[in-house]
Scaffold this motif. Structure first.
Motif, PDB file in Angstrom:
ATOM      1  N   TYR A  71       0.220  10.795  -0.204  1.00 48.99           N
ATOM      2  CA  TYR A  71      -1.041  10.239  -0.689  1.00 48.99           C
ATOM      3  C   TYR A  71      -1.083   8.725  -0.503  1.00 48.99           C
ATOM      4  CZ  TYR A  71      -2.364  14.685  -2.847  1.00 48.99           C
ATOM      5  OH  TYR A  71      -2.714  15.993  -3.066  1.00 48.99           O
ATOM      6  N   GLU A  72       0.055   8.076  -0.731  1.00 47.39           N
ATOM      7  CA  GLU A  72       0.082   6.626  -0.536  1.00 47.39           C
ATOM      8  C   GLU A  72      -0.084   6.265   0.936  1.00 47.39           C
ATOM      9  OE1 GLU A  72       3.701   5.527  -2.534  1.00 47.39           O
ATOM     10  OE2 GLU A  72       2.673   5.350  -4.468  1.00 47.39           O
ATOM     11  N   ARG A  76      -4.673   7.147  -0.691  1.00 48.59           N
ATOM     12  CA  ARG A  76      -5.344   7.872  -1.764  1.00 48.59           C
ATOM     13  C   ARG A  76      -4.602   7.597  -3.074  1.00 48.59           C
ATOM     14  NH1 ARG A  76      -8.948  12.012  -0.419  1.00 48.59           N
ATOM     15  NH2 ARG A  76      -9.460  11.656  -2.590  1.00 48.59           N
ATOM     16  N   PRO A  77      -4.701   6.359  -3.573  1.00 47.00           N
ATOM     17  CA  PRO A  77      -3.927   5.984  -4.763  1.00 47.00           C
ATOM     18  C   PRO A  77      -4.301   6.777  -6.019  1.00 47.00           C
ATOM     19  CG  PRO A  77      -5.518   4.278  -4.238  1.00 47.00           C
ATOM     20  CD  PRO A  77      -5.532   5.264  -3.094  1.00 47.00           C
ATOM     21  N   LYS A  82      -2.328  10.639 -10.124  1.00 47.77           N
ATOM     22  CA  LYS A  82      -2.403  11.927 -10.825  1.00 47.77           C
ATOM     23  C   LYS A  82      -1.081  12.671 -10.700  1.00 47.77           C
ATOM     24  CE  LYS A  82      -5.090  16.176 -11.163  1.00 47.77           C
ATOM     25  NZ  LYS A  82      -4.091  17.178 -10.927  1.00 47.77           N
ATOM     26  N   GLU A  83      -0.502  12.665  -9.515  1.00 48.17           N
ATOM     27  CA  GLU A  83       0.791  13.318  -9.307  1.00 48.17           C
ATOM     28  C   GLU A  83       1.871  12.645 -10.161  1.00 48.17           C
ATOM     29  OE1 GLU A  83       1.492  16.034  -7.172  1.00 48.17           O
ATOM     30  OE2 GLU A  83      -0.664  16.181  -6.909  1.00 48.17           O
ATOM     31  N   ALA A  84       1.833  11.328 -10.252  1.00 47.62           N
ATOM     32  CA  ALA A  84       2.814  10.601 -11.060  1.00 47.62           C
ATOM     33  C   ALA A  84       2.670  10.956 -12.534  1.00 47.62           C
ATOM     34  CB  ALA A  84       2.655   9.098 -10.850  1.00 47.62           C
TER      35      ALA A  84
END
Length: 98
Positions: A71-72, A76-77, A82-84
Protein backbone atom coordinates in the motif's frame (compact mmCIF):
# COMPACT_ATOMS: atom_id res chain seq x y z
CA UNK A 1 -9.17 -20.22 26.45
CA UNK A 2 -7.89 -17.98 23.65
CA UNK A 3 -11.09 -18.55 21.68
CA UNK A 4 -13.11 -17.38 24.67
CA UNK A 5 -10.96 -14.23 24.96
CA UNK A 6 -11.56 -13.53 21.27
CA UNK A 7 -15.31 -14.06 21.58
CA UNK A 8 -15.51 -11.89 24.70
CA UNK A 9 -13.48 -9.15 23.01
CA UNK A 10 -15.85 -9.25 20.02
CA UNK A 11 -18.84 -8.78 22.30
CA UNK A 12 -17.17 -5.82 24.04
CA UNK A 13 -16.19 -4.26 20.70
CA UNK A 14 -19.72 -4.63 19.39
CA UNK A 15 -21.24 -3.08 22.51
CA UNK A 16 -18.80 -0.16 22.41
CA UNK A 17 -19.42 0.23 18.64
CA UNK A 18 -15.70 -0.07 17.85
CA UNK A 19 -15.95 -0.81 14.14
CA UNK A 20 -12.27 -1.57 13.58
CA UNK A 21 -12.00 -4.02 16.48
CA UNK A 22 -15.31 -5.66 15.56
CA UNK A 23 -14.33 -6.26 11.95
CA UNK A 24 -10.83 -7.43 12.86
CA UNK A 25 -12.11 -9.84 15.51
CA UNK A 26 -14.67 -11.21 13.08
CA UNK A 27 -11.87 -11.85 10.57
CA UNK A 28 -9.83 -13.62 13.25
CA UNK A 29 -12.74 -15.82 14.34
CA UNK A 30 -13.56 -16.67 10.72
CA UNK A 31 -9.96 -17.73 10.06
CA UNK A 32 -9.95 -19.87 13.21
CA UNK A 33 -13.25 -21.46 12.21
CA UNK A 34 -11.84 -22.27 8.76
CA UNK A 35 -8.87 -23.99 10.38
CA UNK A 36 -11.25 -25.86 12.73
CA UNK A 37 -13.21 -27.19 9.76
CA UNK A 38 -10.01 -28.31 8.05
CA UNK A 39 -8.85 -30.03 11.27
CA UNK A 40 -12.16 -31.88 11.60
CA UNK A 41 -11.65 -33.24 8.12
CA UNK A 42 -8.38 -34.73 9.33
CA UNK A 43 -10.04 -36.44 12.28
CA UNK A 44 -9.55 -33.79 14.98
CA UNK A 45 -13.09 -33.33 16.30
CA UNK A 46 -12.08 -30.63 18.82
CA UNK A 47 -10.68 -28.26 16.20
CA UNK A 48 -7.34 -26.53 16.52
CA UNK A 49 -5.43 -25.87 19.74
CA UNK A 50 -4.56 -22.51 21.26
CA UNK A 51 -1.04 -22.86 19.86
CA UNK A 52 -2.45 -23.21 16.38
CA UNK A 53 -4.73 -20.21 16.99
CA UNK A 54 -1.58 -18.26 17.90
CA UNK A 55 -0.10 -19.39 14.58
CA UNK A 56 -3.18 -18.06 12.77
CA UNK A 57 -2.78 -14.71 14.53
CA UNK A 58 0.93 -14.54 13.66
CA UNK A 59 0.11 -15.30 10.02
CA UNK A 60 -2.48 -12.54 9.99
CA UNK A 61 0.07 -10.05 11.36
CA UNK A 62 2.60 -11.11 8.72
CA UNK A 63 0.02 -10.72 5.93
CA UNK A 64 -0.85 -7.24 7.11
CA UNK A 65 2.82 -6.25 7.33
CA UNK A 66 3.22 -7.28 3.70
CA UNK A 67 0.07 -5.40 2.72
CA UNK A 68 1.37 -2.23 4.37
CA UNK A 69 4.49 -2.37 2.21
CA UNK A 70 2.42 -2.76 -0.96
CA UNK A 71 0.00 0.00 0.00
CA UNK A 72 2.85 2.38 0.76
CA UNK A 73 4.47 1.59 -2.61
CA UNK A 74 1.10 2.18 -4.26
CA UNK A 75 0.76 5.51 -2.44
CA UNK A 76 -2.33 4.43 -0.47
CA UNK A 77 -1.47 5.62 3.05
CA UNK A 78 -5.08 5.36 4.29
CA UNK A 79 -5.15 1.62 3.54
CA UNK A 80 -1.70 1.14 5.08
CA UNK A 81 -2.93 2.88 8.24
CA UNK A 82 -5.99 0.62 8.44
CA UNK A 83 -3.77 -2.45 8.18
CA UNK A 84 -1.51 -1.06 10.91
CA UNK A 85 -4.52 -0.54 13.18
CA UNK A 86 -5.64 -4.12 12.56
CA UNK A 87 -2.17 -5.34 13.54
CA UNK A 88 -2.55 -3.57 16.90
CA UNK A 89 -5.82 -5.40 17.54
CA UNK A 90 -4.38 -8.78 16.52
CA UNK A 91 -1.19 -8.34 18.55
CA UNK A 92 -3.23 -7.65 21.66
CA UNK A 93 -3.99 -11.40 21.73
CA UNK A 94 -0.40 -12.52 21.17
CA UNK A 95 2.18 -12.83 23.95
CA UNK A 96 4.68 -9.98 24.06
CA UNK A 97 7.85 -10.49 22.07
CA UNK A 98 11.14 -10.51 23.92
Amino acid sequence: MLRQRLSDALKVAMKSKDRLATSTLRLILAAVKDRDIAARGKGNADGISDDEVMGVLQTMVRQRDESIVFYEKGERPELAEKEAQEIVVIRSFLPEQM
